[in-house]
Design an enzyme around this catalytic site. Structure first.
Site, PDB file in Angstrom:
ATOM      1  N   ARG A  99      94.532 -66.473  92.539  1.00 12.27           N
ATOM      2  CA  ARG A  99      95.626 -67.429  92.725  1.00 12.27           C
ATOM      3  C   ARG A  99      96.812 -67.069  91.819  1.00 12.27           C
ATOM      4  O   ARG A  99      97.967 -67.124  92.212  1.00 12.27           O
ATOM      5  CB  ARG A  99      95.114 -68.829  92.388  1.00 12.27           C
ATOM      6  N   CYS A 123      89.238 -68.867  94.318  1.00 11.40           N
ATOM      7  CA  CYS A 123      88.010 -69.645  94.474  1.00 11.40           C
ATOM      8  C   CYS A 123      88.236 -70.839  95.396  1.00 11.40           C
ATOM      9  O   CYS A 123      89.266 -70.931  96.058  1.00 11.40           O
ATOM     10  CB  CYS A 123      87.600 -70.137  93.099  1.00 11.40           C
ATOM     11  N   ARG A 128      95.922 -72.821  97.192  1.00 15.45           N
ATOM     12  CA  ARG A 128      96.718 -74.032  97.229  1.00 15.45           C
ATOM     13  C   ARG A 128      98.160 -73.685  97.598  1.00 15.45           C
ATOM     14  O   ARG A 128      98.525 -72.517  97.653  1.00 15.45           O
ATOM     15  CB  ARG A 128      96.622 -74.805  95.911  1.00 15.45           C
ATOM     16  N   ASP A 311      91.087 -79.017  84.016  1.00 11.24           N
ATOM     17  CA  ASP A 311      90.119 -77.944  83.772  1.00 11.24           C
ATOM     18  C   ASP A 311      88.960 -78.399  82.875  1.00 11.24           C
ATOM     19  O   ASP A 311      87.937 -77.716  82.784  1.00 11.24           O
ATOM     20  CB  ASP A 311      90.810 -76.738  83.117  1.00 11.24           C
ATOM     21  N   ILE A 333      94.580 -84.032  90.096  1.00  9.07           N
ATOM     22  CA  ILE A 333      95.390 -82.820  90.309  1.00  9.07           C
ATOM     23  C   ILE A 333      94.966 -82.039  91.550  1.00  9.07           C
ATOM     24  O   ILE A 333      95.799 -81.707  92.385  1.00  9.07           O
ATOM     25  CB  ILE A 333      95.348 -81.889  89.065  1.00  9.07           C
TER      26      ILE A 333
END
Ligand code: EPU
Length: 425
Positions: A99, A123, A128, A311, A333
């Site tokens: 990403r 992943c 996105r 995260d 998020i």
């Protein structure tokens, strides 16, 4: 040589050992990736120290080597010299795998006036949208041609622009900041992200000749300059590693001393750990966390920095499976960041998915080992931690996802007393 990583190896963990001792935090992955991208803005040598050699940073270094940039890997540091950039297209396989490859687009566009790339992937949470990047580039004068998941950006010279991010984006902010450094005129970024990696990068770019003000606040002003020089950048410690180890201490300590960290960067986690009844001692660059059997439930919503980092949500959710009572976890998020709780349930947890962003966790639950695959980086390390506190043997597959972000994690955990082995395939 482009490396596609090893997808067959797995971790074997025998749970239940109390962990004790010291663990050092490595340099921040999400600072390293952006520093490598920013090095493309300069024709001079950048030396990046405290550099973590993990799969994601290896991939981004391979990507810039593929562009003809000189990269020298040394112990804990890397030297990058982007005297010339020989290609305009980013390697398709690597882009689709990482990403973060999107962060090369801005510096490439600023340096060469053209970038051809595919929609970045990675992943389960990696693929996105990139609309805010594309809108930002267009505002700065770039032309966009798009065909399915392939796009070409070109510009005869970028100009300053006023960009308001409709949604706070970390890499979006960093990308526009880097691109604006070499654009003509002034760029104003509003509703910018404030993660500590951003002021770190801005301060270093300023040392190299950039004119950036306000990084670390929601409004960043960048006056374009003609050239960026070279220098030496020492990366900040990885705040997500720090927080992960703190939660590990709460779950499986004994007593774990986390060294070379910056507690200020995980304040939202520390406050919530204290609410959960975890004992923490803090020094300037060090944390000591003790395990506790009497965990209290805590309700949590993730938030952009300085709020609770998404995260750190997966390991915190695991922690809540061990608290007595019910907690509500809301990941605001990303879609898909709570999917891993299905794996925790297979290990004996009681987590109810309310909707893609919210779960209810009922604890305490006795976890038992089993065979499981790691869906993404942060869920992957969480499953390792679940294995460490579970009864019996856990086998974790797809550990490439864990190697993306944690350097030699099994060796470092073994030093704390964990029973974990990497089985190479
Ligand atoms: N978004 C859009 N359009 C865009 C860009 C983002 O809609 O053009 C959305 C995303 O889908 C998401 C939200 O905006 O819902 C915020 O995403 P953001 O852009 O901030 O995420 P990111 O910059 O791609 C970085 C970290 C992530 C971390 C997030 C949030 C890097 C390389 N990655 O991602 O780190 O979770 O910020 O803090 O810096 C990780 O290290 O495991 C990781 C996923």
């Amino acid at each position: 040589m482009l490396n596609n990583g090893n997808f067959m190896s797995y971790f074997e963990i025998i749970g239940g050992k109390k962990l004790n001792g010291e663990i050092e935090v490595k340099g921040a992955k999400n600072a390293a990736l952006k520093a490598v991208a920013a090095a493309l803005l300069s024709k001079e040598k950048w030396t990046i120290t405290n550099f973590p050699f993990i799969e994601d940073t290896n991939r981004i270094l391979e990507m810039i080597e593929d562009l003809g940039v000189k990269v020298v890997r040394r112990k804990n540091k890397v030297e990058i010299e982007a005297r010339t950039i020989k290609k305009n297209n980013l390697d398709e396989d690597l882009t689709k795998k990482l990403r973060a490859s999107i962060i090369l687009a801005g510096p490439m566009l600023a340096r060469t006036g053209r970038v051809e790339m595919y929609h970045p992937g990675g992943c389960v949470i990696g693929k996105r949208p990139i609309d805010m990047f594309l809108d930002g580039f267009k505002k700065m004068g770039a032309k966009l041609k798009q065909r399915e998941d392939e796009f070409v950006l070109s510009a005869e010279g970028l100009g300053g622009a006023r960009i308001f991010f409709p949604k706070i984006s970390v890499t979006g902010t960093e990308t526009m900041m880097m691109t604006a450094v070499l654009a003509k005129g002034e760029t104003i970024l509003e509703n910018a992200a404030m993660e500590p990696e951003i002021p770190m990068l801005a301060e270093f770019l300023n040392k190299c000749g950039a004119k950036i003000r306000g990084a670390g606040t929601p409004a960043i002003r960048i006056k374009g300059v003609k050239k960026i020089g070279g220098g030496k950048l020492d990366l900040i410690p990885d705040r997500i590693e720090t927080g992960t180890f703190a939660i590990l201490g709460a779950l499986a300590g004994g007593k774990i001393r986390i060294k070379k960290c910056n507690p200020d960067h995980i304040r939202a986690l520390l406050v919530n750990l204290e609410k959960a009844g975890v004992r923490i001692k803090e020094k300037k660059k060090e944390l000591t966390v003790e395990g506790t059997e009497k965990l209290r439930p805590v309700n949590l919503t993730t938030h952009e920095y300085p709020g609770f980092a998404t995260d750190l949500q997966p390991p915190f959710t695991l922690l809540m499976t061990q608290a007595k009572g019910t907690s509500l976890i809301h990941d605001s998020i990303f879609d898909g960041r709570l999917m891993f709780t299905e794996a925790l349930n297979l290990m004996g947890a009681n987590v109810i998915m309310n909707d893609p962003h919210r779960v209810t966790v009922n604890g305490p639950a006795k976890l038992h080992g089993r065979k499981i695959a790691s869906p993404d980086l942060r869920a992957g390390i969480t499953l390792v931690m679940a294995g460490l506190i579970a009864k019996g043997k856990t086998r974790i597959e797809n550990i490439y996802q864990i190697d993306r972000g944690y350097e030699k994690i099994e060796e470092r955990l073994k030093k704390l007393g964990a029973d974990i082995r990497r089985i190479e395939k």
